[in-house]
Design a protein around this motif. Structure first.
Motif, short mmCIF file in Angstrom:
data_model
loop_
_atom_site.label_atom_id
_atom_site.label_comp_id
_atom_site.label_asym_id
_atom_site.label_seq_id
_atom_site.Cartn_x
_atom_site.Cartn_y
_atom_site.Cartn_z
N HIS A 110 79.03 -72.63 53.06
CA HIS A 110 77.88 -73.34 53.63
C HIS A 110 78.01 -73.53 55.14
O HIS A 110 77.02 -73.82 55.81
N MET A 111 79.23 -73.33 55.68
CA MET A 111 79.42 -73.50 57.11
C MET A 111 79.17 -72.22 57.89
O MET A 111 79.31 -72.20 59.10
N VAL A 112 78.78 -71.17 57.21
CA VAL A 112 78.67 -69.87 57.86
C VAL A 112 77.72 -69.88 59.05
O VAL A 112 77.88 -69.14 60.00
N GLY A 113 76.74 -70.78 59.01
CA GLY A 113 75.79 -70.84 60.12
C GLY A 113 76.44 -71.21 61.43
O GLY A 113 75.95 -70.85 62.50
N ALA A 114 77.55 -71.91 61.37
CA ALA A 114 78.24 -72.33 62.59
C ALA A 114 79.34 -71.35 63.00
O ALA A 114 80.01 -71.55 63.98
N PHE B 71 85.66 -70.37 56.78
CA PHE B 71 84.31 -70.07 56.32
C PHE B 71 84.31 -69.39 54.95
O PHE B 71 83.35 -69.52 54.20
N ILE B 72 85.39 -68.72 54.62
CA ILE B 72 85.51 -68.15 53.28
C ILE B 72 85.62 -69.28 52.26
O ILE B 72 85.03 -69.25 51.19
N GLN B 73 86.38 -70.33 52.62
CA GLN B 73 86.56 -71.47 51.72
C GLN B 73 85.30 -72.33 51.64
O GLN B 73 85.05 -72.97 50.63
N SER B 74 84.52 -72.35 52.72
CA SER B 74 83.30 -73.19 52.76
C SER B 74 82.13 -72.36 53.27
O SER B 74 81.76 -72.45 54.45
N LEU C 265 91.82 -76.41 53.60
CA LEU C 265 91.72 -77.49 52.62
C LEU C 265 93.07 -78.07 52.24
O LEU C 265 93.19 -79.25 51.94
N GLU C 266 94.11 -77.23 52.28
CA GLU C 266 95.44 -77.67 51.86
C GLU C 266 96.26 -78.29 53.00
O GLU C 266 97.40 -78.71 52.78
#
Length: 197
Positions: free
Chosen positions: A115-119, A110-113, A26-27
């Motif tokens: 919801h993306m864990v599925g990918a 994936f820790i930051q987002s 993100l940064e």
């Protein structure tokens, strides 16, 4: 010309991996990636239409490296030694500097987002060559019939627990060849005692 394009693309990926590790997904901006790669922002966007596309390229490279675990085909006799070699090659892949670096980048994303864990890379990809090896051994009659997927998860899991996770999380040094072989001796012994007595 194609080689130069490919080299610049690789430079961008390397820069992104380095910055994602240091500052997080993100940064890290595309401007910063261009600066780190010593290319123009336009060059970055010529290869990757967005930061998400760049991240996906990194993830795909990780999956691709997982799939490139080259294992010798199973042959009659000396299953113990063959499985030790399978375990050795798997451990070398999972603890290599490049693989650890890429895994850290992917996991941090994936820790930051969540919801993306599925990918996400599920953990199954690096193990697939081992499962195929076991299935080949079964097809050749070298091993009895059993659930190859479960057996692979158990075999790889014992190696991952002592080789991969300590290196990934605690940045431990890789084991010496002698230490690795001693551990693999035990893992393979337990595996064969249960699955191919």
């Amino acid at each position: 010309m194609g080689g130069r394009k490919s080299a610049k693309r690789d430079d961008v990926i390397c820069a992104a991996v380095s910055l994602f590790q240091q500052y997080g997904y993100l940064e890290t901006s595309m401007d910063r990636i261009a600066e780190e790669a010593q290319v123009s922002k336009r060059t970055v966007y010529n290869h990757f239409e967005s930061k998400e596309a760049l991240f996906e390229a990194i993830r795909e490279e990780l999956v691709s490296r997982c799939g490139h675990l080259q294992l010798p085909e199973p042959v009659a006799g000396a299953l113990h030694e063959q499985l030790k070699q399978v375990g050795r090659l798997y451990a070398e892949l999972m603890t290599s500097d490049d693989f650890i670096k890429l895994t850290r980048v992917v996991l941090s994303r994936f820790i930051q987002s969540p919801h993306m864990v599925g990918a996400a890379v599920t953990g199954r990809e690096p193990q697939m060559p081992i499962q195929r090896w076991i299935e080949q051994a079964q097809a050749k009659g070298l091993m009895p019939a059993f659930d190859a997927q479960q057996a692979t998860t158990e075999f790889a899991g014992m190696i991952t627990a002592t080789e991969f996770w300590p290196r990934l999380i605690q940045d431990e040094q890789q084991r010496s060849a002698a230490e690795r072989d001693r551990y693999l001796e035990s893992v393979v012994g337990m595996f064969l005692k249960h699955y191919a007595p």
